[in-house]
Design a protein around this motif. Structure first.
Motif, PDB file in Angstrom:
ATOM      1  N   ASN A 201     -10.440  -5.725   5.799  1.00 28.77           N
ATOM      2  CA  ASN A 201     -11.535  -4.879   5.296  1.00 28.77           C
ATOM      3  C   ASN A 201     -12.095  -3.967   6.379  1.00 28.77           C
ATOM      4  O   ASN A 201     -12.624  -2.901   6.084  1.00 28.77           O
ATOM      5  CB  ASN A 201     -12.619  -5.718   4.627  1.00 28.77           C
ATOM      6  CG  ASN A 201     -13.125  -6.814   5.531  1.00 28.77           C
ATOM      7  OD1 ASN A 201     -12.540  -7.056   6.590  1.00 28.77           O
ATOM      8  ND2 ASN A 201     -14.207  -7.441   5.145  1.00 28.77           N
ATOM      9  N   LYS A 205     -12.450   0.066   5.981  1.00 27.48           N
ATOM     10  CA  LYS A 205     -13.660   0.843   6.261  1.00 27.48           C
ATOM     11  C   LYS A 205     -13.381   1.970   7.252  1.00 27.48           C
ATOM     12  O   LYS A 205     -13.982   3.038   7.163  1.00 27.48           O
ATOM     13  CB  LYS A 205     -14.751  -0.078   6.792  1.00 27.48           C
ATOM     14  CG  LYS A 205     -15.261  -0.994   5.696  1.00 27.48           C
ATOM     15  CD  LYS A 205     -16.644  -1.525   5.972  1.00 27.48           C
ATOM     16  CE  LYS A 205     -17.137  -2.348   4.797  1.00 27.48           C
ATOM     17  NZ  LYS A 205     -16.798  -3.789   4.897  1.00 27.48           N
ATOM     18  N   GLU A 266     -10.880  -3.204   0.335  1.00 27.02           N
ATOM     19  CA  GLU A 266     -12.288  -3.299   0.691  1.00 27.02           C
ATOM     20  C   GLU A 266     -12.965  -4.447  -0.055  1.00 27.02           C
ATOM     21  O   GLU A 266     -13.705  -5.224   0.512  1.00 27.02           O
ATOM     22  CB  GLU A 266     -12.973  -1.998   0.290  1.00 27.02           C
ATOM     23  CG  GLU A 266     -13.620  -1.276   1.423  1.00 27.02           C
ATOM     24  CD  GLU A 266     -14.312  -0.026   0.922  1.00 27.02           C
ATOM     25  OE1 GLU A 266     -15.026   0.583   1.703  1.00 27.02           O
ATOM     26  OE2 GLU A 266     -14.145   0.334  -0.265  1.00 27.02           O
TER      27      GLU A 266
END
Lengths: 626, 172, 125
Positions: A201, A205, A266
């Motif tokens: 994740n 980002k 995500e």
């Protein structure tokens, strides 16, 4: 003079890239968590010098310094200032410099973005990005130097190909480059994250912003290119499935697949390996496209720069890039456990990817098949629009359906959405098509279904739009882009069905009667412009049904520098429909060959694509304000 | 498994790159070489200077025939003309001239000035007949044998080398 | 509910399929499927070149003579090779072109199915 400054500045930038790679390697080992200041300086000066080189070339163009071969070959003193500027990237060498500028720009932006986090990952990204940059810099300096000199300097240049002297084509390359060249940054980041075993994740980002940026610009770039083809190439089409056009579309498919998958990454840490593969593939596909375009290996209407030696250079680089990525990918392949629930939102992302990869393979196979067949069997074959239409059209229908249904599903849950509501909207779309579908020309079963489901997508996206505005959610940009896509498919299909065309010969004073229009050839004028002579025909078009009249003035231009004849179409563009007229002379005859077309919804097609990219830009802006 | 996949993708991409590399070297100019070995179609052609017409099946009477598409307005035709004259001196080959989208007066003026290598001059005013021969731009020449089978095609003006080849091919 | 759709789609299909090409449209359709050999990647319809004009008038003649669309393609492919056809003919050497995309789509589908069914680590498509 300019030549020496340009080369010097590029060289400094090259040395800085080299230093960045070298310094990063030693910095990676240090335990310190903060990236030392010198990297920001190095990267900043690298950017500064490469921009400076570009400005030098721009200067050469603006002030017509013909001691630069590049300026001499592609510019002329009588050219309007705007085209002197756009001429900078209207050729292979200049556009390569622009390409490098964008790579360096994104290298810098990535470094300063989310400062002081994930040092190792960032440094490795910097290493990979600068290896790429170094390669292109070497390519530029050794094979395609825009700063090469000629002595003595000629007093006049050879001029820019007139079909490139166009405002849309002026901004087309920068937009497209911001699109697919910027994908290099997530190519580098993907390799870096593999090596550092970055958490999924966190990686998502980091690269999301860049993916959305490149996707939005790529969309715009394709749009501008199509608009240019529509009014400049003079055949009333805007997309011909030409190899060069396909080369811009293929990375787009991958980018689209990528940022949909990023959502899953995500939200649920899933699909990490797949996201990495997509990130790597996007830039590889961009470079492959560049290879196809620049090497002249494929027969295209847009060949503007080809030279096998360039092709070889890019090909070697491509081979290097692919083997490097493959080795890293397989060595550090992340292990993950994912469970996917059917009908959950993540499953629809997978469906999206399934279709995107399918579209990609169709376009890829269609583009490369003639080349493969020729190399392997010496036979030539052409793959044109008919192939793509036949193969792709049936798949658009389920794709549109999934696009409408998917966004309403829930993450991690296989609950069905409101089926009654869905069926009601589909039924509504069916009836709309049923009521209005009194087309005169052919339209098949599949076309009808495409219309129905594009209307379904439009209606559904409007509903989504309403709810997301009410809730002020991030989904707003998604709804906008999906709406745009539904509109795009709808207008393309209706445009396809409702376009009319007639070809006939006419001489001055004559009138041609068609079913809905009459066309009068009023007169013919010869005009002298700064850089061309032109034959302007004046036609009076009367819309018989609506008693409307308009004048169309197509031209036959003879440019002086270089000496090229172009046929300028005359287009009256209205919100709902365009009238499109081209004329060409018939040898040894006072007759002119006229091609008259009516093209409904052209502007709405452009607007649809704008809406698609607007979704992307909105996401970028909202992200920054958060 | 992982190793297998690695080598699969590796050699897959490698072969694509090799094809790209070979593709760089292939000829980009299109030619109708496919037609070699096939017989020409039987077409009726009008004659340039007399009324009446001529059927290509009559070319069976010649040992070898070179069908040459030309026009007075075509620059490269002027260039290749002396080679046609050279060829016409050989008895084993006859040259059929097809005057392409031209005007009778200008065509004759052209021949008067540069010489007439043709045993027969036909015409193709509209250019439509040339499509039957697979012609796409003049000058273009087709070498056929007694059975009307195409031995060689020349797109663009013929040159010294071509003349040598033709003499070789017709065995003299 | 689904039956309604079947009925409606079949009605629409019938209505729309009854509209045929007029002759003039057939000519344009043929032009658009032919490559202008002397140009760079343009169709016969889009080119003003001499060659394109001649091909156009030949096509017009053939249509007038009552030749079918496919017969005209065959005639031209016979003279100029398959290169002139923008729609690659459906024959052995082009099977890969026509079938490979479907095969890959199918394989992708199987992969997806495996992902949903097995619930084991598999994330590469």
């Amino acid at each position: 003079m300019l030549s020496k400054i340009g080369i010097l500045s590029t060289l400094i930038s090259t040395i800085l890239s080299f230093l960045l790679v070298y310094q990063s390697f030693s910095e990676v080992k240090s335990k310190n968590n903060i990236i030392s200041k010198k990297f920001y300086y190095l990267s900043f000066y690298q950017l500064l010098f490469i921009i400076f080189s570009f400005l030098i070339l721009l200067f050469g163009y603006i002030f017509s310094d013909f001691s630069l071969i590049n300026v001499y070959e592609n510019s002329h003193t009588t050219k309007p200032l705007f085209y002197k500027i756009t001429g900078t990237w209207g050729n292979h060498e200049g556009s390569l410099l622009l390409w490098i500028n964008i790579m360096v720009l994104f290298s810098f932006l990535f470094l300063v973005y989310k400062k002081n986090t994930e040092k190792k990952f960032k440094l490795f990204t910097l290493i990979f990005q600068n290896i790429l940059i170094l390669f292109f810099l070497i390519f530029l300096l050794t094979n395609s130097n825009p700063f090469s000199e000629i002595y003595p300097a000629p007093s006049q240049g050879m001029g820019l190909n007139p079909i490139l002297q166009d405002p849309a084509l002026g901004i087309h390359p920068p937009l497209l480059y911001l699109g697919f060249v910027s994908s290099s940054i997530y190519f580098s980041a993907a390799l870096a994250s593999l090596i550092c075993r970055l958490e999924a994740n966190v990686f998502a980002k980091f690269i999301k912003l860049w993916v959305v940026i490149s996707w939005s610009f790529q969309t715009l770039g394709i749009l501008v290119g199509s608009i240019w083809a529509y009014y400049e190439l003079g055949w009333g089409g805007y997309w011909f499935w030409d190899p060069v056009e396909n080369s811009s579309l293929m990375p787009w498919f991958l980018m689209t697949a990528l940022f949909h998958s990023l959502l899953v990454l995500e939200k649920k840490n899933g699909l990490y390996a797949w996201v990495l593969i997509l990130s790597i593939l996007t830039f590889i596909m961009s470079v492959t496209g560049t290879f196809l375009v620049r090497s002249g290996i494929l027969n295209s209407v847009h060949t503007f720069a080809n030279d096998p030696s360039r092709g070889l250079f890019i090909l070697i680089f491509l081979a290097f890039m692919i083997s490097m990525s493959l080795i890293i990918l397989f060595k550090y392949f992340p292990n993950e456990k994912n469970n996917f629930l059917f009908l959950s939102k993540e499953s629809f992302v997978l469906f999206n990817n399934w279709f995107m990869i399918f579209f990609l393979t169709v376009v890829l196979i269609g583009t490369l098949y003639p080349l493969f067949l020729e190399v392997l069997s010496k036979e030539k074959v052409s793959v044109g629009p008919a192939y793509y239409n036949i193969v792709l059209a049936p798949f658009i229908v389920p794709f549109l359906f999934l696009m409408s249904y998917g966004p309403q599903s829930k993450w991690f849950s296989s609950k069905l959405v409101d089926v009654k509501k869905m069926f009601f909207i589909i039924l509504l779309s069916f009836s709309l098509v049923f009521i209005f579908a009194n087309f005169e020309k052919d339209s098949s079963f599949i076309t009808t279904l495409i219309l129905v489901f594009s209307i379904y997508l439009i209606l559904q996206s409007f509903l989504d739009l309403y709810t997301s505005i009410k809730n002020n959610s991030f989904n707003l940009s998604r709804s906008i882009s999906h709406l745009g896509f539904g509109m795009l498919i709808f207008f393309i299909s209706t445009n396809n069905i409702l376009s009319t065309e007639s070809n006939f010969n006419l001489k001055v004073g004559e009138t041609k009667k068609l079913t809905n229009y009459s066309i009068k050839f009023n007169n013919l004028k010869i005009l002298k412009e700064k850089n061309y002579e032109t034959l302007v025909g004046n036609f009076l078009i009367t819309d018989i049904k609506n008693y409307k009249e308009e004048n169309l003035k197509p031209e036959i231009r003879v440019y002086n520098q270089p000496k090229i004849v172009t046929y300028e179409s005359s287009i009256k563009s209205k919100i709902l429909s365009d009238t499109y007229l081209t004329m060409s002379n018939l040898a040894g005859s006072e007759f002119y060959s006229i091609r008259f077309q009516t093209k409904p919804f052209m502007n709405l097609i452009w607007i649809s694509v704008l809406i698609i990219s607007a979704g992307g830009f909105l996401r970028i802006l909202r992200r920054e304000n958060k | 498994m992982r190793k297998f996949l690695f080598f699969l993708t590796f050699f897959g991409t490698l072969s694509i790159i090799i094809v790209f590399y070979l593709g760089l070297k292939t000829e980009k100019i299109y030619s109708t070489k496919d037609l070699i070995g096939k017989p020409i179609s039987e077409v009726n052609l009008d004659l340039l200077n007399t009324d009446g017409s001529f059927n290509t099946s009559e070319l069976k009477n010649n040992n070898f025939t070179l069908i040459n598409f030309w026009a007075s307005w075509c620059g490269p035709c002027r260039k290749e003309h002396k080679y046609l004259i050279e060829l016409s001196k050989n008895d084993n080959i006859k040259i059929l001239g097809v005057n392409f989208k031209d005007n009778k007066l200008k065509a004759n003026k052209f021949l008067n000035k540069l010489g007439n290598p043709y045993f027969l001059i036909a015409k193709d005013d509209s250019g439509k007949k040339s499509i039957d021969f697979g012609v796409y731009g003049i000058p273009e020449s087709i070498l056929i044998d007694k059975n009307l089978v195409i031995i060689q095609k020349y797109i663009g003006p013929i040159n010294k080398k071509d003349v040598k080849y033709i003499f070789n091919a017709i065995g003299s | 509910m689904k039956n309604y759709f079947k009925i409606i789609t079949s009605i629409i299909f019938l209505i729309l399929s009854s509209n045929c090409f007029s002759d003039e449209n057939l000519n344009y359709k043929i032009y658009k499927n032919l490559r202008c050999l002397v140009c760079q990647g343009q169709t016969i319809a889009d080119s003003n070149s001499d060659f394109a004009m001649t091909i156009k008038s030949v096509v017009d003649d053939k249509v007038k003579d009552g030749m079918k669309e496919n017969e005209i393609y065959n005639f031209l492919a016979d003279k100029y090779g398959d290169w002139i056809l923008y729609k690659p003919p459906f024959k052995l050497k082009n099977y890969i072109l026509w079938f490979l995309p479907y095969i890959l789509f199918f394989l992708g589908g199987i992969l997806l199915l495996l992902i949903f069914l097995k619930k084991t680590p598999l994330s590469k498509k």
